[in-house]
Design an enzyme around this catalytic site. Structure first.
Site, PDB file in Angstrom:
ATOM      1  N   GLU A 112       5.198  -6.489   2.344  1.00  0.00           N
ATOM      2  CA  GLU A 112       4.594  -7.143   1.177  1.00  0.00           C
ATOM      3  C   GLU A 112       4.088  -6.242  -0.056  1.00  0.00           C
ATOM      4  O   GLU A 112       3.026  -6.327  -0.286  1.00  0.00           O
ATOM      5  CB  GLU A 112       3.635  -8.454   1.515  1.00  0.00           C
ATOM      6  CG  GLU A 112       2.535  -8.063   2.186  1.00  0.00           C
ATOM      7  CD  GLU A 112       1.659  -9.439   2.385  1.00  0.00           C
ATOM      8  OE1 GLU A 112       2.594 -10.330   3.021  1.00  0.00           O
ATOM      9  OE2 GLU A 112       0.658  -9.006   2.606  1.00  0.00           O
ATOM     10  N   TYR A 151      -9.572   1.845 -12.599  1.00  0.00           N
ATOM     11  CA  TYR A 151      -9.588   2.910 -11.215  1.00  0.00           C
ATOM     12  C   TYR A 151      -9.495   4.194 -11.583  1.00  0.00           C
ATOM     13  O   TYR A 151      -9.019   5.231 -10.766  1.00  0.00           O
ATOM     14  CB  TYR A 151      -8.231   2.288 -10.483  1.00  0.00           C
ATOM     15  CG  TYR A 151      -8.036   0.829 -10.150  1.00  0.00           C
ATOM     16  CD1 TYR A 151      -8.887   0.624  -9.221  1.00  0.00           C
ATOM     17  CD2 TYR A 151      -6.921   0.310 -10.611  1.00  0.00           C
ATOM     18  CE1 TYR A 151      -8.859  -0.722  -8.773  1.00  0.00           C
ATOM     19  CE2 TYR A 151      -6.969  -1.178 -10.264  1.00  0.00           C
ATOM     20  CZ  TYR A 151      -8.014  -1.466  -9.298  1.00  0.00           C
ATOM     21  OH  TYR A 151      -7.837  -2.915  -8.916  1.00  0.00           O
ATOM     22  N   TYR A 209       0.072  -4.403 -11.615  1.00  0.00           N
ATOM     23  CA  TYR A 209      -1.255  -4.507 -11.901  1.00  0.00           C
ATOM     24  C   TYR A 209      -1.757  -3.935 -13.283  1.00  0.00           C
ATOM     25  O   TYR A 209      -2.754  -3.503 -13.564  1.00  0.00           O
ATOM     26  CB  TYR A 209      -2.054  -3.604 -10.838  1.00  0.00           C
ATOM     27  CG  TYR A 209      -1.833  -3.965  -9.320  1.00  0.00           C
ATOM     28  CD1 TYR A 209      -2.124  -5.078  -8.927  1.00  0.00           C
ATOM     29  CD2 TYR A 209      -1.133  -3.342  -8.494  1.00  0.00           C
ATOM     30  CE1 TYR A 209      -1.882  -5.543  -7.578  1.00  0.00           C
ATOM     31  CE2 TYR A 209      -0.828  -3.548  -7.438  1.00  0.00           C
ATOM     32  CZ  TYR A 209      -1.258  -4.651  -6.892  1.00  0.00           C
ATOM     33  OH  TYR A 209      -0.740  -4.909  -5.706  1.00  0.00           O
ATOM     34  N   GLY A 217       3.835  -4.057  -3.372  1.00  0.00           N
ATOM     35  CA  GLY A 217       3.655  -4.470  -4.787  1.00  0.00           C
ATOM     36  C   GLY A 217       3.922  -3.113  -5.757  1.00  0.00           C
ATOM     37  O   GLY A 217       5.254  -2.948  -6.204  1.00  0.00           O
ATOM     38  N   GLY A 236       0.880  -1.294  -0.085  1.00  0.00           N
ATOM     39  CA  GLY A 236      -0.018  -0.070  -0.044  1.00  0.00           C
ATOM     40  C   GLY A 236       0.809   1.169  -0.212  1.00  0.00           C
ATOM     41  O   GLY A 236       0.007   2.484   0.494  1.00  0.00           O
ATOM     42  N   CYS A 283     -15.818  -3.128 -27.179  1.00  0.00           N
ATOM     43  CA  CYS A 283     -17.296  -2.707 -27.493  1.00  0.00           C
ATOM     44  C   CYS A 283     -17.612  -2.140 -26.052  1.00  0.00           C
ATOM     45  O   CYS A 283     -18.556  -2.827 -25.472  1.00  0.00           O
ATOM     46  CB  CYS A 283     -18.185  -4.145 -27.954  1.00  0.00           C
ATOM     47  SG  CYS A 283     -17.382  -4.291 -29.429  1.00  0.00           S
ATOM     48  N   GLU A 284     -17.182  -0.957 -25.661  1.00  0.00           N
ATOM     49  CA  GLU A 284     -17.315  -0.551 -24.291  1.00  0.00           C
ATOM     50  C   GLU A 284     -16.650   0.771 -24.561  1.00  0.00           C
ATOM     51  O   GLU A 284     -15.578   1.195 -24.650  1.00  0.00           O
ATOM     52  CB  GLU A 284     -16.402  -1.469 -23.353  1.00  0.00           C
ATOM     53  CG  GLU A 284     -16.103  -0.479 -22.099  1.00  0.00           C
ATOM     54  CD  GLU A 284     -17.433  -0.552 -21.288  1.00  0.00           C
ATOM     55  OE1 GLU A 284     -17.947  -1.502 -20.877  1.00  0.00           O
ATOM     56  OE2 GLU A 284     -17.509   0.897 -21.012  1.00  0.00           O
TER      57      GLU A 284
END
Ligand SMILES: Cc1ncc(COP(=O)(O)O)c(C=O)c1O
Length: 415
Positions: free
Chosen positions: A271, A313, A369, A273, A229, A340-341
């Site tokens: 931990e 996000y 990510y 990331g 985080g 298609c979005e």
């Protein structure tokens, strides 16, 4: 300013040789950052970073972290298998899962990973499906809001993660008689903040819990995992976290709460990331079509299925256009894919130089990510991953998917 790890001409040469889209990771920068982190926490004798595999599960990167002395944080059977394939075992693996299956616990025990329970109720399940280890950790849910600058940063009330103070205390009290000798606790207070004082104050909650646990159960934890985080700067001009200051703020809390207690010395684990790979990865794609309606659209040869964070996000990812750095940024584009979005946009109203078909766009801060969140929606396939090695060469560390990969899991005989 946001910089690229290579001269524009070199990047353009790479994009000619390796078909876009692809992810490109900068080995040198990843190693330097891991070393900075470890140097910052050198005051804590047992400190170890367990790189959070979920954020970038490529074996080439896991091996880099192994060489740098990091362990890995795994959350599933497949991540454990990946860790094993990269040579991690025992104390190198933190198994931080939740809603865990029997197969996952069995493999974690086979690898002698540090099992970090999400629920003390899983102890019986673990014993039944595998066996109890000699060391165990438990994820703590303090059940409160963590506030910073008058704002709620994380609200643990109702969170699906972790066990309460009372549950951990009751469970740990009974464990020494079952052969468990080493204990740890875990919580993730980080929420992509970068301020040192945020981490310094949030971690007090974990340190205080360790003391309370000792008082209520007589159990001395020997490690505390403050998880992930730690945020990164996405926009030009934003400051990166000052890792030395973050560590110093955590050390001040440690000196105040842990040093005078019977728990000193205890090891700190993280931990992380995003902080470990986020800024050192780039998503590279080419302009396929320019379209004009009441807006200007630059359609890429990639879609957001391959790089989801701008859509999912709403994250800002800075864009460099190699070779056009000196041109005026006097055009506004929505940068789109082919899904298609309608939300399939990498950027909205982004000011860029005039774009033409064939221009290369490099998205910054795509090292975490990115690939791991990608999907195959619309039959759009996942891209390749390349490593810019410490020696300066480029290596394919994952090929692009082909339609055969998409078809590989399908049954065509209707049964
Ligand atoms: C348990 C746990 N540990 C570590 C991480 C890594 O977090 P980050 O990438 O924000 O550092 C996460 C992220 O979801 C997590 O859930």
């Amino acid at each position: 300013m946001k910089t690229l790890p290579l001269a524009s001409e070199t990047l353009l040469r790479i994009a000619k040789k390796y078909p876009t889209p692809f992810y490109l990771y900068d080995e040198n920068a990843i190693r330097q950052n891991a070393r900075r982190l470890q140097a910052a926490f050198a005051w804590n004798r047992g400190y170890r970073e367990f790189f959070s595999v979920k954020c970038n599960p490529n074996p080439a990167l896991l091996s880099i972290f192994k060489e740098e002395g990091c362990g890995v944080d795994c959350a599933s059977e497949t991540e454990l298998l990946l860790a094993r394939a990269c040579g991690f075992s025992g104390d190198d693996i933190m198994f931080t899962s939740n809603n865990t299956t029997a197969a996952e616990f069995r493999l974690a025990r086979e690898l002698d990973a540090i099992i970090n329970l999400d629920d003390t109720g899983h102890l019986d399940f673990l014993q039944r499906v595998a066996s109890l280890p000699e060391r165990i950790s438990c994820r703590y849910n303090p059940g409160i809001e963590i506030r910073y600058q008058n704002q709620c940063i994380i609200d643990f009330a109702g969170s699906k993660f972790g066990a309460t103070k009372e549950q951990i205390s009751a469970a740990f009290r009974s464990l020494p008689s079952q052969g468990i000798k080493t204990f740890g606790i875990h919580a993730q207070f980080g929420c992509h903040r970068r301020e040192a004082d945020y981490f310094g104050s949030a971690i007090r909650c974990l340190f205080s819990f360790a003391i309370e646990l000792f008082q209520s159960s007589g159990i001395k934890v020997s490690f505390i995992n403050f998880a992930g985080g730690l945020g990164i700067p996405y926009r030009p001009g934003e400051d990166a976290a000052d890792i030395a200051a973050v560590s110093a703020a955590i050390q001040a809390a440690y000196d105040e709460i842990i040093v005078p207690s019977a728990l000193h010395p205890l090891a700190l684990f993280s931990e992380l990331g995003l902080y470990m790979t986020g800024p050192y990865g780039y998503f590279v794609s080419s302009v396929l079509h320019i379209k004009e309606t009441d807006k200007q659209f630059a359609g890429l040869d990639a879609s957001t299925n391959a790089f989801l964070s701008p859509l999912r996000y709403n994250d800002y990812h800075h864009i460099s256009v190699p070779g056009k750095e000196a041109q005026p940024f006097n055009q506004r584009y929505d940068i789109t894919g082919a899904l298609c979005e309608n939300r399939d946009r990498f950027a909205v109203d982004r000011e860029l130089p005039t774009l033409v078909t064939g221009d290369i766009l490099v998205f910054h801060d795509a090292g975490a990510y990115g690939y791991s969140h990608s999907t195959t929606f619309n039959g759009k396939l996942r891209p390749a991953e390349l490593l810019l090695t410490a020696e300066g060469s480029v290596k394919t560390i994952r090929r692009a998917e082909t339609p055969q990969d998409y078809f590989a899991t399908l049954s065509f005989d209707g049964r």
